[in-house]
Design an enzyme around this catalytic site. Structure first.
Site, PDB file in Angstrom:
ATOM      1  N   GLU A 170       1.282   6.829   3.395  1.00  0.00           N
ATOM      2  CA  GLU A 170       1.153   7.796   2.300  1.00  0.00           C
ATOM      3  C   GLU A 170      -0.172   7.635   1.569  1.00  0.00           C
ATOM      4  O   GLU A 170      -0.804   8.628   1.172  1.00  0.00           O
ATOM      5  CB  GLU A 170       2.326   7.629   1.328  1.00  0.00           C
ATOM      6  CG  GLU A 170       2.457   8.750   0.298  1.00  0.00           C
ATOM      7  CD  GLU A 170       1.603   8.575  -0.935  1.00  0.00           C
ATOM      8  OE1 GLU A 170       1.402   9.558  -1.671  1.00  0.00           O
ATOM      9  OE2 GLU A 170       1.093   7.438  -1.179  1.00  0.00           O
ATOM     10  N   GLU A 171      -0.616   6.394   1.394  1.00  0.00           N
ATOM     11  CA  GLU A 171      -1.828   6.162   0.617  1.00  0.00           C
ATOM     12  C   GLU A 171      -3.083   6.655   1.329  1.00  0.00           C
ATOM     13  O   GLU A 171      -4.147   6.737   0.719  1.00  0.00           O
ATOM     14  CB  GLU A 171      -1.966   4.673   0.267  1.00  0.00           C
ATOM     15  CG  GLU A 171      -0.872   4.135  -0.642  1.00  0.00           C
ATOM     16  CD  GLU A 171      -0.898   4.742  -2.045  1.00  0.00           C
ATOM     17  OE1 GLU A 171      -1.790   5.559  -2.325  1.00  0.00           O
ATOM     18  OE2 GLU A 171      -0.016   4.389  -2.849  1.00  0.00           O
ATOM     19  N   HIS A 204      -2.913   1.501  -8.434  1.00  0.00           N
ATOM     20  CA  HIS A 204      -4.222   1.428  -7.769  1.00  0.00           C
ATOM     21  C   HIS A 204      -5.211   0.567  -8.557  1.00  0.00           C
ATOM     22  O   HIS A 204      -6.407   0.850  -8.599  1.00  0.00           O
ATOM     23  CB  HIS A 204      -4.808   2.820  -7.544  1.00  0.00           C
ATOM     24  CG  HIS A 204      -3.992   3.685  -6.622  1.00  0.00           C
ATOM     25  ND1 HIS A 204      -4.520   4.731  -5.914  1.00  0.00           N
ATOM     26  CD2 HIS A 204      -2.686   3.661  -6.290  1.00  0.00           C
ATOM     27  CE1 HIS A 204      -3.589   5.314  -5.185  1.00  0.00           C
ATOM     28  NE2 HIS A 204      -2.448   4.670  -5.411  1.00  0.00           N
TER      29      HIS A 204
END
Length: 408
Positions: free
Chosen positions: A170-171, A380
């Site tokens: 996903e990232e 993040h």
């Protein structure tokens, strides 16, 4: 099919103007389940799963397969495309209810191996209550933990079919798993996405498309001391491009654009650099914004500031945006009603700057609700990502309540 789904959702949200009376038994069960979430978060965080970490994905896949099997799921694995590391873990349950539901989250994080040693899992007190820290704990291991501990609160009558899918990239835009998510979403009554939220808690009507911008500058090498004027400095041209495009970012709530990576093919102190690649991150709400950005960028780059420099650009679509449909908005209304019964409220935003797998799920033409994971902050970052543990009972209650309403 869509007409039937919309009719069911209209009934679901019909009383949304008033707070729902809480289900005392469910709230008690969610509160009793909550302490186990902290232990699960610790286990999840201590398996390092930076995107592309094959060993970490294998370990997490084994953990999730065992955990979902222990909760009665029939677990299968799907291979992502494009050589992406790790398997998509899919678990299914059959019930006696009426609705078919898909719950999605992701196991990969932005943190590469070694981040855990620098920022180990820990719990600390704060004025807002206990916080649990760790790499990826909010995005999205908190979402996985919420799913795992919502499952024990459900019974067979709460759904006709329940599917859980946890992907591994996903990232990086879910380029290897997006098509699988869309296919799993087809025919579902609704899709519940367990990305994190903030504190105060929010729901969003939209997420951004994630796009990649790549600009390559070709110059000419020469001796940096004896004859720099004989060269064409690609790094100087890159600096000009960064400055000349800084206003292509339109600010919060609008189109976002930032240069994020600078790469040099071969860097030597005493040589004028002849090759630089800039990579940028572009977030858009739709293809009109994408097309407008591309036209503006190409216009800015058509005449290099240094004669002889050659500049080429590519603007690449990665993940599609998610925009709430009327049926998706009914899910938000239902969530607000459920939370109102607990004396809590959501802030609803029109669109976040982040991109999520809700965009892929929505391509199936079914209602999607985003941000059902744990409230947190510091996504993040290096050592400051955390979740609010005091929120866990109500987040479990919310997820179970939505599933019951949609599935019965």
């Amino acid at each position: 099919m869509m007409r039937m789904i919309f009719a069911a959702l209209a009934l679901l949200a019909a009383p949304a103007l008033a707070a729902a009376r809480p289900d005392a038994a469910l709230l008690k069960a969610a509160t009793a389940e909550a302490p186990a979430v902290t232990a699960t978060l610790k286990k999840l965080v201590e398996i390092e799963t930076g995107t592309g970490d094959a060993d970490g994905m294998a370990a997490m896949g084994q953990f999730l397969e065992a955990a979902l099997t222990a909760r009665g799921g029939s677990v299968t694995r799907q291979k992502p495309t494009g050589g992406v590391a790790g398997d998509i873990i899919v678990a299914r349950w059959k019930g006696t209810g009426k609705g078919k539901l898909l719950l999605i989250a992701h196991m990969d994080t932005v943190y590469q191996r070694g981040a855990l040693a620098r920022a180990p899992f820990r719990v600390a007190d704060s004025p807002q209550g206990s916080l649990a820290f760790g790499p990826g704990i909010a995005d999205d291991k908190g979402g996985i933990a919420t799913i795992l501990h919502t499952l024990p609160l459900l019974g067979a009558k709460d759904f006709a079919e329940l599917t859980v899918a946890i992907n591994t990239d996903e990232e990086r835009g879910s380029l290897g798993s997006g098509a699988s998510i869309t296919e799993l979403a087809r025919g579902q009554t609704a899709v519940l996405s367990f990305e994190p939220t903030t504190m105060p808690e929010r729901l969003t009507r939209g997420t951004s498309a994630t796009n990649t911008v790549i600009v390559t500058i070709k110059g000419k090498a020469s001796h940096a001391g004896n004859s720099p004027e004989a060269g064409i400095n690609a790094l100087t041209e890159a600096a000009h491009i960064i400055q000349a495009t800084s206003d292509l970012d339109r600010g919060p709530g609008n189109r976002r654009f930032n240069w994020t990576v600078v790469e040099q093919q071969r860097g030597v102190r005493n040589i004028i650099p002849d090759s630089i690649t800039l990579t940028g991150d572009l977030r858009t709400a739709d293809m009109a914004q994408f097309d407008a950005f591309k036209a503006e960028l190409l216009d800015r780059l058509k005449t290099p500031s240094i004669p002889g420099a050659v500049v080429t650009a590519e603007v690449r679509v990665n993940r599609p945006p998610f925009t709430a449909t009327p049926a998706s908005n009914l899910l938000i209304e239902a969530a607000q009603e459920i939370y109102g019964g607990l004396g809590k409220q959501f802030t609803v935003t029109e669109r976040g700057g982040g991109g999520t797998d809700a965009g892929y799920a929505a391509l199936a033409g079914v209602p999607v609700i985003e941000s059902l994971g744990l409230p947190g902050a510091g996504y993040h970052t290096t050592d400051a990502e955390y979740v609010y543990l005091e929120s866990v009972p109500r987040r479990l209650y919310l997820a179970a309540s939505l599933i019951r309403r949609l599935g019965r």
